[in-house]
Write a protein that holds these residues in place. Structure first.
Motif, mmCIF file in Angstrom:
data_model
loop_
_atom_site.group_PDB
_atom_site.id
_atom_site.type_symbol
_atom_site.label_atom_id
_atom_site.label_comp_id
_atom_site.label_asym_id
_atom_site.label_seq_id
_atom_site.Cartn_x
_atom_site.Cartn_y
_atom_site.Cartn_z
ATOM 1 N N UNK A 19 1.705 -11.149 -1.154
ATOM 2 C CA UNK A 19 0.339 -11.147 -0.633
ATOM 3 C C UNK A 19 0.304 -10.357 0.679
ATOM 4 N N UNK A 20 -0.889 -10.057 1.189
ATOM 5 C CA UNK A 20 -0.969 -9.303 2.444
ATOM 6 C C UNK A 20 -0.287 -10.035 3.606
ATOM 7 N N UNK A 62 9.939 -10.136 -4.505
ATOM 8 C CA UNK A 62 8.697 -10.831 -4.146
ATOM 9 C C UNK A 62 8.883 -11.435 -2.747
ATOM 10 N N UNK A 63 8.107 -10.936 -1.802
ATOM 11 C CA UNK A 63 8.233 -11.385 -0.418
ATOM 12 C C UNK A 63 7.246 -12.524 -0.155
ATOM 13 N N UNK A 64 7.766 -13.603 0.437
ATOM 14 C CA UNK A 64 6.918 -14.744 0.811
ATOM 15 C C UNK A 64 7.085 -15.020 2.300
ATOM 16 N N UNK A 120 -3.961 -8.597 7.778
ATOM 17 C CA UNK A 120 -3.691 -8.377 6.351
ATOM 18 C C UNK A 120 -4.298 -7.076 5.828
ATOM 19 N N UNK A 121 -3.824 -6.637 4.683
ATOM 20 C CA UNK A 121 -4.309 -5.430 3.991
ATOM 21 C C UNK A 121 -4.100 -4.156 4.803
ATOM 22 N N UNK A 133 0.491 -2.348 -1.497
ATOM 23 C CA UNK A 133 -0.522 -3.123 -0.792
ATOM 24 C C UNK A 133 -0.405 -4.603 -1.163
ATOM 25 N N UNK A 134 -0.783 -5.474 -0.258
ATOM 26 C CA UNK A 134 -0.743 -6.910 -0.528
ATOM 27 C C UNK A 134 -1.687 -7.273 -1.668
ATOM 28 N N UNK A 135 -1.203 -8.137 -2.569
ATOM 29 C CA UNK A 135 -2.035 -8.552 -3.707
ATOM 30 C C UNK A 135 -3.025 -9.615 -3.223
ATOM 31 N N UNK A 136 -4.309 -9.353 -3.442
ATOM 32 C CA UNK A 136 -5.374 -10.253 -2.989
ATOM 33 C C UNK A 136 -6.520 -10.176 -3.982
#
Ligand SMILES: Nc1nc2c(ncn2[C@@H]2O[C@H](COP(=O)(O)OP(=O)(O)OP(=O)(O)O)[C@@H](O)[C@H]2O)c(=O)[nH]1
Ligand SMILES: [Mg+2]
Length: 312
Positions: A26-27, A103-105, A50-51, A74-77
């Motif tokens: 995510x972003x 997958x980054x968290x 974000x983004x 780009x961050x998935x949103x």
């Protein structure tokens, strides 16, 4: 031997590995920071909002035994504009091209709806591609914090805790990625770290400074176009157009008596001189283009490549 042969003939042997690694999440979880940390130099802009990343960008890591090609995404949103649709599609596309998914968290926060959306995406598409879960920002938590929620999001191949900011945990991550890549050649010359051209880098550096200096909707409504990029001996002359969507936003970018645009110019010039290693003369002009984020033609002109992933 041709020039090309001499570039590619350096020493990689039969057990050399290479491949693409999609860096998704995510972003704002630190995807671009992690890639910059791995490469040891800045190829992607980073902000605390974000983004930030809007395009696919390659980061190429070359070692004797492997070449790892990271795809920053780009961050998935949940998108609300054509630009947003484009950004999310770029991230989805990267998954298809990848040999490994990273997958980054952000482990300093519990998983949110966007993380759950990604979990669902990966479960539904059940890619054959191995997934490495990267729990980033460990510098922000104490060791006792519960990570079960993050670990339960998807069936993963490996898991690593890192701090992209402090460059901690990166060597172990790289070793694990290498082992998951297929045997293959060195696709890029060893000294090449990215694919982007100087105009794109200049536009991104200016956008980074604008995001840093502004708030609310401004970071999301700014596009930067390089109208002129000319190298003259030790000097680079850059003319940049800064686009926003409304007159009121133009007013904010210009600021009281031009104070904001002046600061943007000072910060952007410093950042550009550092990365281009040359003196920079920067001129900026602020323009209004109503609803540019739904204007595909304009977005193409400023570099958003809509041809990617069109056929599905
Ligand atoms: N404390 C801490 N902050 C981090 C770490 N990694 C990244 N950050 C910060 O997190 C913010 C977002 O970093 P980015 O690299 O832009 O995140 P991103 O995932 O690329 O974000 P988008 O491009 O918007 O999807 C920045 O303020 C970074 O400095 C980390 O390991 N620890
Ligand atoms: Mg990013």
């Amino acid at each position: 031997m041709s020039d090309l042969d001499s570039i590619f003939s350096d020493d990689w042997g039969e057990d050399h590995r290479s491949g693409m690694v999609a860096v998704i999440g995510r972003p704002n979880v630190g995807k671009s920071t992690l890639i910059n940390a791995i490469l040891g130099q800045k190829i992607a802009i980073v902000t605390n909002k974000p983004q930030t990343t809007r395009q696919r960008q390659l980061g190429i890591h070359t070692a004797e035994e492997a070449q790892i090609i990271f795809i920053d995404t780009p961050g998935i949103h949940d998108p609300h504009t054509k630009l947003g649709d484009y950004m999310v599609r770029v991230a989805y596309d990267a998954l298809r091209d990848a040999d490994v998914i990273l997958w980054i968290l952000d482990v300093s926060q519990p998983p949110n709806d966007e993380d759950k959306q990604i979990s669902k995406l990966l479960k539904d598409s059940s890619p054959k591609t191995p997934i490495i879960l990267v729990l980033n920002k460990v510098d922000l938590i104490n060791n006792t914090r519960d990570k079960d929620e993050h670990m339960g999001l998807v069936a993963y191949h490996e898991i690593f805790e890192v701090s992209a900011k402090d460059k901690k945990g990166i060597d172990a991550l790289l070793s694990a990625i290498r082992l998951l890549l297929p045997l293959g050649p060195r696709y890029y010359p060893a000294e090449q770290v990215s694919e982007t051209n100087l105009r794109f880098i200049a536009a991104e550096m200016i956008r980074e400074q604008i995001i840093n200096l502004t708030t609310e909707e401004i970071p999301y409504t700014v596009a930067v176009e390089i109208n002129r990029f000319k190298e003259k001996d030790d000097l680079i002359v850059i003319e940049a157009f800064i686009y926003v969507e409304r007159d009121s936003q133009k007013g904010i970018i210009i600021g009281k008596k031009g104070s904001m645009i002046k600061q943007i110019g000072i910060d952007a010039r410093a950042a550009l001189e550092k990365i281009l290693d040359k003196q920079v003369h920067l001129e900026t002009r602020v323009k209004v283009l109503k609803n540019w984020r739904t204007n595909e033609q304009f977005m193409k002109r400023v570099g958003y490549d809509f041809s990617r992933g069109k056929d599905d």
